[in-house]
Write a protein that holds these residues in place. Sequence first.
Motif, PDB file in Angstrom:
ATOM      1  N   PRO A 262       0.890  -1.389  -0.160  1.00  0.00           N
ATOM      2  CA  PRO A 262      -0.023  -0.086   0.005  1.00  0.00           C
ATOM      3  C   PRO A 262       0.737   1.155   0.178  1.00  0.00           C
ATOM      4  N   GLY A 263       0.488   2.046  -0.991  1.00  0.00           N
ATOM      5  CA  GLY A 263       1.183   3.520  -0.956  1.00  0.00           C
ATOM      6  C   GLY A 263       2.010   3.545  -2.140  1.00  0.00           C
ATOM      7  N   ASP A 264       2.338   2.387  -3.089  1.00  0.00           N
ATOM      8  CA  ASP A 264       3.078   2.325  -4.124  1.00  0.00           C
ATOM      9  C   ASP A 264       2.175   3.027  -5.216  1.00  0.00           C
ATOM     10  N   GLN A 265       2.891   3.585  -6.131  1.00  0.00           N
ATOM     11  CA  GLN A 265       2.213   4.156  -7.436  1.00  0.00           C
ATOM     12  C   GLN A 265       2.575   3.315  -8.503  1.00  0.00           C
ATOM     13  N   VAL A 266       1.612   2.824  -9.193  1.00  0.00           N
ATOM     14  CA  VAL A 266       1.783   1.857 -10.184  1.00  0.00           C
ATOM     15  C   VAL A 266       1.301   2.490 -11.687  1.00  0.00           C
ATOM     16  N   ALA A 267       2.074   2.708 -12.611  1.00  0.00           N
ATOM     17  CA  ALA A 267       1.825   3.233 -14.078  1.00  0.00           C
ATOM     18  C   ALA A 267       1.910   2.157 -14.869  1.00  0.00           C
ATOM     19  N   VAL A 268       0.617   1.970 -15.512  1.00  0.00           N
ATOM     20  CA  VAL A 268       0.655   0.783 -16.716  1.00  0.00           C
ATOM     21  C   VAL A 268       0.302   1.509 -18.144  1.00  0.00           C
ATOM     22  N   ASN A 269       1.233   1.290 -19.183  1.00  0.00           N
ATOM     23  CA  ASN A 269       1.154   1.665 -20.372  1.00  0.00           C
ATOM     24  C   ASN A 269       0.378   0.949 -21.205  1.00  0.00           C
ATOM     25  N   PHE A 270      -0.956   1.238 -21.726  1.00  0.00           N
ATOM     26  CA  PHE A 270      -1.661   0.394 -22.689  1.00  0.00           C
ATOM     27  C   PHE A 270      -1.459   1.005 -24.153  1.00  0.00           C
TER      28      PHE A 270
END
Length: 81
Positions: A43-51
Motif C-alpha cells: 500500500p502506498g506504491d504508485q503503479v503506472a501501466v502503459n496500454f
Amino acid sequence: MRLDKFLKVSRIIKRRTLAKEVCDSGQVLVNNRVAKAGLEVKPGDQVAVNFGTRRLVVEILEIKETVPAKEAAGLYKIIEQ
C-alpha cells in the motif's frame, strides 16, 4: 504481493499471464521505476501501466489475496487516466 498478481486481483489486467508479459516488456512502472512481474508491491506504491497510447496511474490502497469483482476497484485509487 507480486506485481503481476496485484494487477490481476485488482482487475487492472484480466489475466496473470498477460500481466506478467506486460511487466516483463517494461510497460509497468512502480514508483517511477521499470518493474518486473515479481516485484513486491505494498500500500502506498504508485503503479503506472502503459496500454499503447493510454496510460493508467494508480495508487495502491490495500492488498488482498482475493476479492469479488465489485470490490476490486477499492484496492486502488486512480491518479491519472
